[in-house]
Design a protein around this motif. Structure first.
Motif, mmCIF file in Angstrom:
data_model
loop_
_atom_site.group_PDB
_atom_site.id
_atom_site.type_symbol
_atom_site.label_atom_id
_atom_site.label_comp_id
_atom_site.label_asym_id
_atom_site.label_seq_id
_atom_site.Cartn_x
_atom_site.Cartn_y
_atom_site.Cartn_z
ATOM 1 N N ASP A 13 -7.602 -4.863 -6.366
ATOM 2 C CA ASP A 13 -8.804 -5.695 -6.303
ATOM 3 C C ASP A 13 -9.962 -4.736 -6.037
ATOM 4 O O ASP A 13 -10.059 -4.166 -4.951
ATOM 5 N N VAL A 14 -10.828 -4.532 -7.018
ATOM 6 C CA VAL A 14 -11.891 -3.540 -6.880
ATOM 7 C C VAL A 14 -12.860 -3.865 -5.746
ATOM 8 O O VAL A 14 -13.571 -2.984 -5.271
ATOM 9 N N ASP A 15 -12.886 -5.118 -5.304
ATOM 10 C CA ASP A 15 -13.772 -5.500 -4.197
ATOM 11 C C ASP A 15 -13.156 -5.242 -2.824
ATOM 12 O O ASP A 15 -13.835 -5.354 -1.801
ATOM 13 N N ASP A 16 -11.871 -4.902 -2.791
ATOM 14 C CA ASP A 16 -11.174 -4.647 -1.529
ATOM 15 C C ASP A 16 -11.365 -3.183 -1.153
ATOM 16 O O ASP A 16 -10.723 -2.304 -1.715
ATOM 17 N N VAL A 17 -12.245 -2.928 -0.196
ATOM 18 C CA VAL A 17 -12.494 -1.543 0.221
ATOM 19 C C VAL A 17 -11.434 -1.046 1.197
ATOM 20 O O VAL A 17 -11.325 0.149 1.442
ATOM 21 N N ARG A 67 -6.530 3.974 -7.745
ATOM 22 C CA ARG A 67 -7.607 4.437 -6.862
ATOM 23 C C ARG A 67 -6.961 5.192 -5.699
ATOM 24 O O ARG A 67 -6.196 4.624 -4.937
ATOM 25 N N ASP A 73 -5.705 -0.425 1.484
ATOM 26 C CA ASP A 73 -6.131 -1.698 0.903
ATOM 27 C C ASP A 73 -4.897 -2.561 0.646
ATOM 28 O O ASP A 73 -3.759 -2.126 0.842
#
Length: 93
Positions: A13-17, A67, A73
């Motif tokens: 999930d690209v929004d999960d930092v 990533r 994450d």
């Protein structure tokens, strides 16, 4: 049919930092336990420090290369859980 142990990673999930340096949560404690069960040399307790970040990076490079950022994450943790669950004779606490 290959040589080695691998499962498809949990999608990112690209929004999960995720959790970064200094985080000291139940998820960090679980991550330390799971990484140790996979054979990574990590301390049993403590926050997300440089040592754990280095090991997370190694894990991400091998099992979740989408990533690689030394952060914990959801994708990294779920992938780690699934790998440990798939081990022969896995005993999950």
């Amino acid at each position: 049919e290959g040589v080695g142990f691998w499962l498809p990673p949990e999608p990112l999930d690209v929004d999960d930092v995720g959790l970064g340096p200094g985080a000291d949560t139940a998820e960090i404690a679980e991550t330390r336990l799971l990484l140790a069960r996979l054979g990574y040399g990590v301390a049993a307790e403590g926050p997300l420090d440089d040592e754990l970040g280095f090991v997370l990076r190694a894990f991400q490079l091998h099992f979740r290369p989408t990533r690689v950022d030394r952060r914990l994450d959801r994708s990294t943790l779920v992938t780690l859980r699934r790998l440990v669950e798939a081990l022969p004779n896995a005993e999950i606490a």
